[in-house]
Design a protein around this motif. Structure first.
Motif, PDB file in Angstrom:
ATOM      1  N   THR A 167      14.717  -3.129  31.995  1.00 12.95           N
ATOM      2  CA  THR A 167      13.390  -2.897  31.197  1.00 12.95           C
ATOM      3  C   THR A 167      14.168  -3.153  29.817  1.00 12.95           C
ATOM      4  O   THR A 167      13.384  -3.310  28.890  1.00 12.95           O
ATOM      5  CB  THR A 167      12.894  -1.568  31.234  1.00 12.95           C
TER       6      THR A 167
ATOM      7  N   MET B  36       3.002  -1.453  27.319  1.00  7.34           N
ATOM      8  CA  MET B  36       4.098  -0.620  27.762  1.00  7.34           C
ATOM      9  C   MET B  36       4.043  -0.424  29.261  1.00  7.34           C
ATOM     10  O   MET B  36       4.938  -0.562  30.067  1.00  7.34           O
ATOM     11  CB  MET B  36       4.226   0.646  27.023  1.00  7.34           C
TER      12      MET B  36
ATOM     13  N   LEU C  99       6.283  -1.693  32.413  1.00  8.73           N
ATOM     14  CA  LEU C  99       7.305  -0.906  33.251  1.00  8.73           C
ATOM     15  C   LEU C  99       6.657  -0.537  34.683  1.00  8.73           C
ATOM     16  O   LEU C  99       7.750  -0.286  35.507  1.00  8.73           O
ATOM     17  CB  LEU C  99       7.191   0.547  32.489  1.00  8.73           C
TER      18      LEU C  99
ATOM     19  N   ILE D 244      11.497   7.174  35.791  1.00  5.53           N
ATOM     20  CA  ILE D 244      10.889   7.368  34.461  1.00  5.53           C
ATOM     21  C   ILE D 244      11.707   7.386  33.277  1.00  5.53           C
ATOM     22  O   ILE D 244      11.634   6.666  32.367  1.00  5.53           O
ATOM     23  CB  ILE D 244       9.590   8.294  34.662  1.00  5.53           C
TER      24      ILE D 244
ATOM     25  N   SER E 187      12.155   4.548  30.535  1.00  4.61           N
ATOM     26  CA  SER E 187      11.598   4.954  29.302  1.00  4.61           C
ATOM     27  C   SER E 187      12.888   4.778  28.332  1.00  4.61           C
ATOM     28  O   SER E 187      12.984   4.169  27.210  1.00  4.61           O
ATOM     29  CB  SER E 187      11.377   6.472  29.049  1.00  4.61           C
TER      30      SER E 187
ATOM     31  N   PHE F 144      12.953   1.938  25.342  1.00  6.54           N
ATOM     32  CA  PHE F 144      13.278   2.425  23.746  1.00  6.54           C
ATOM     33  C   PHE F 144      14.477   1.469  23.466  1.00  6.54           C
ATOM     34  O   PHE F 144      14.300   0.885  22.261  1.00  6.54           O
ATOM     35  CB  PHE F 144      13.796   3.727  23.925  1.00  6.54           C
TER      36      PHE F 144
ATOM     37  N   THR G  11      12.403  13.335  31.454  1.00  3.59           N
ATOM     38  CA  THR G  11      11.469  12.477  31.627  1.00  3.59           C
ATOM     39  C   THR G  11      10.236  12.315  30.336  1.00  3.59           C
ATOM     40  O   THR G  11       9.829  11.503  30.119  1.00  3.59           O
ATOM     41  CB  THR G  11      10.705  12.744  33.132  1.00  3.59           C
TER      42      THR G  11
ATOM     43  N   LEU H 266      11.975  11.607  26.817  1.00  2.00           N
ATOM     44  CA  LEU H 266      12.002  10.074  26.829  1.00  2.00           C
ATOM     45  C   LEU H 266      10.754   9.073  26.797  1.00  2.00           C
ATOM     46  O   LEU H 266      10.863   8.064  25.917  1.00  2.00           O
ATOM     47  CB  LEU H 266      13.051   9.709  27.758  1.00  2.00           C
ATOM     48  N   ALA H 267       9.918   9.591  27.514  1.00  2.00           N
ATOM     49  CA  ALA H 267       8.600   8.750  27.644  1.00  2.00           C
ATOM     50  C   ALA H 267       8.046   8.903  26.265  1.00  2.00           C
ATOM     51  O   ALA H 267       7.277   7.932  25.879  1.00  2.00           O
ATOM     52  CB  ALA H 267       7.748   9.407  28.706  1.00  2.00           C
TER      53      ALA H 267
ATOM     54  N   ALA I 194       9.955   6.776  23.732  1.00  2.00           N
ATOM     55  CA  ALA I 194       9.801   5.206  23.771  1.00  2.00           C
ATOM     56  C   ALA I 194       8.465   4.854  23.452  1.00  2.00           C
ATOM     57  O   ALA I 194       8.347   3.809  22.742  1.00  2.00           O
ATOM     58  CB  ALA I 194       9.939   5.016  25.331  1.00  2.00           C
ATOM     59  N   THR I 195       7.491   5.685  23.634  1.00  2.00           N
ATOM     60  CA  THR I 195       6.054   5.520  23.270  1.00  2.00           C
ATOM     61  C   THR I 195       5.754   5.294  21.565  1.00  2.00           C
ATOM     62  O   THR I 195       5.433   4.424  21.324  1.00  2.00           O
ATOM     63  CB  THR I 195       4.968   6.237  23.831  1.00  2.00           C
TER      64      THR I 195
END
Length: 377
Positions: free
Chosen positions: A200, A227, A231, A273, A277, A281, A361, A364-365, A368-369
């Motif tokens: 990723t 995104m 993923l 996840i 993420s 990132f 989780t 980091l989600a 990344a978003t």
């Protein structure tokens, strides 16, 4: 969010994976290769270690001692020589890990009722192996010494006395003391780090390199749809590879599985996840695919290999590194894997590891978003 657009982005990513031979090799070959390498190549069990013996006595008593070494599964007598110089040369060349020197007056001193020192020369270039060898050798000699003492008492007509204290050992969870049962569950964390973060990390960097990101932005597809669409295929692939690794661990390597499949699935999904993420990132920040892949390797695979407790005990690390491991998601996932495979640990008792994993989780989600949204602005 439009599911049709999301599936369209996911389909585009699947096509990209199928066209990229490097990605196909990582997805299909890497999990099985890592399982076989660590299952067969990494063996912490010390058995049949080569030793040279210098028997200067050459009597029945010295031969009895050698038979005790031969009966042990930890030693393999390569050669019996008559000079300690040959033993020293064997240690120098690596032909032997240990040399046993039995003195010329071994049987004489035993018959007189005295104690006899038996010399053990150990190759200590690997200090861990050397310490284990010394312990094994002491155990063999102690066993023979006890037998000699019993025979001596019987010849003198004395009764045998039972030792007042004895150790009754029971090994739990890994009854056969096989290192594969300890190593193989942790391989799942390495596989997921490679599949999740490494692949990723190339997704967005590849789009920027090829100039196709501008085309995606110009379409009605939102940033969240891009995104998730990118993923989702890697999440499915990662979970499939987890299933393959679990099957190999249980069926091929005969690693016991005593926990809950549901707990395994949930913890694996959480960790997947996390690495997805993190990889996404890295892909957003990196300028090109090469930089993204190197950063992903350094931040995911290496920490999972060295600092997660996969091979090296965290308790034996310096205190600074022990604190650093607390911010590594792989540490919690590896702990959960070993608990699930080897112990019948209820899910509630795994909360000390599952809760931090879930927190990583979510964190980091979000990171990344937000980073992706900011990059598109």
């Amino acid at each position: 969010m439009n599911l049709t657009r999301l599936f369209a982005v996911a389909r585009k990513e699947v096509v990209q994976i199928l066209r990229d031979m490097r990605s196909l090799i990582i997805v299909i070959v890497m999990p099985v290769t890592l399982m076989l390498l660590f299952g067969y190549g990494v063996n912490l069990d010390l058995k049949s270690l080569p030793i040279y013996v210098c028997d200067q006595d050459g009597t029945q008593q010295s031969q009895d001692l050698l038979k005790h070494f031969q009966a042990s599964r930890y030693f393999r007598i390569v050669k019996v020589v008559d000079s300690d110089t040959i033993v020293a040369h064997a240690l120098d060349t690596g032909d032997a890990k240990m040399g046993i020197v039995i003195p010329w007056n071994f049987s004489e001193r035993l018959s007189q009722g005295g104690s006899v020192p038996v010399q053990a020369l150990v190759d200590a270039t690997d200090d861990n192996t050397a310490n284990i060898l010394i312990g094994y050798a002491q155990g063999v000699v102690q066993s023979y010494s006890s037998q000699v003492q019993v025979d001596r008492l019987l010849r003198q007509g004395q009764s045998l006395q039972t030792a007042p204290i004895s150790v009754d050992t029971r090994t739990w969870y890994n009854e056969n003391l096989e290192s594969s049962a300890f190593i193989i569950p942790g391989v799942l964390a390495l596989v997921m780090s490679v599949i999740g973060a490494f692949l990723t990390s190339l997704t967005i960097a590849r789009e920027w390199e090829r100039g196709t990101m501008e085309q995606l932005i110009s379409t009605p597809v939102s940033a969240m749809e891009i995104m998730l669409g990118k993923l989702t295929p890697y999440f499915v692939i990662g979970m499939f590879d987890v299933a393959v690794c679990v099957f190999l661990a249980i069926r091929w390597f005969q690693v016991p599985f005593r926990g809950s499949l549901l707990t395994l699935a949930v913890s694996s999904a959480l960790f997947m996840i996390v690495v997805l993420s993190l990889g996404f990132f890295i892909s957003v920040l990196a300028k090109n695919q090469f930089a993204a892949s190197q950063i992903a390797l350094i931040t995911t695979f290496l920490p999972a290999f060295l600092l997660s407790g996969f091979l090296f005990s965290i308790d034996q690390m310096p205190i600074v590194l022990q604190w650093i491991t607390r911010i590594l998601p792989a540490r919690y996932y590896v702990t959960v894997l070993k608990e699930i495979f080897l112990k019948v640990t209820p899910t509630a008792m795994l909360s000390a590891d599952l809760i931090p994993l879930a927190a990583f989780t979510l964190l980091l989600a979000i990171v990344a978003t937000r980073s992706f949204h900011k990059r598109l602005e």
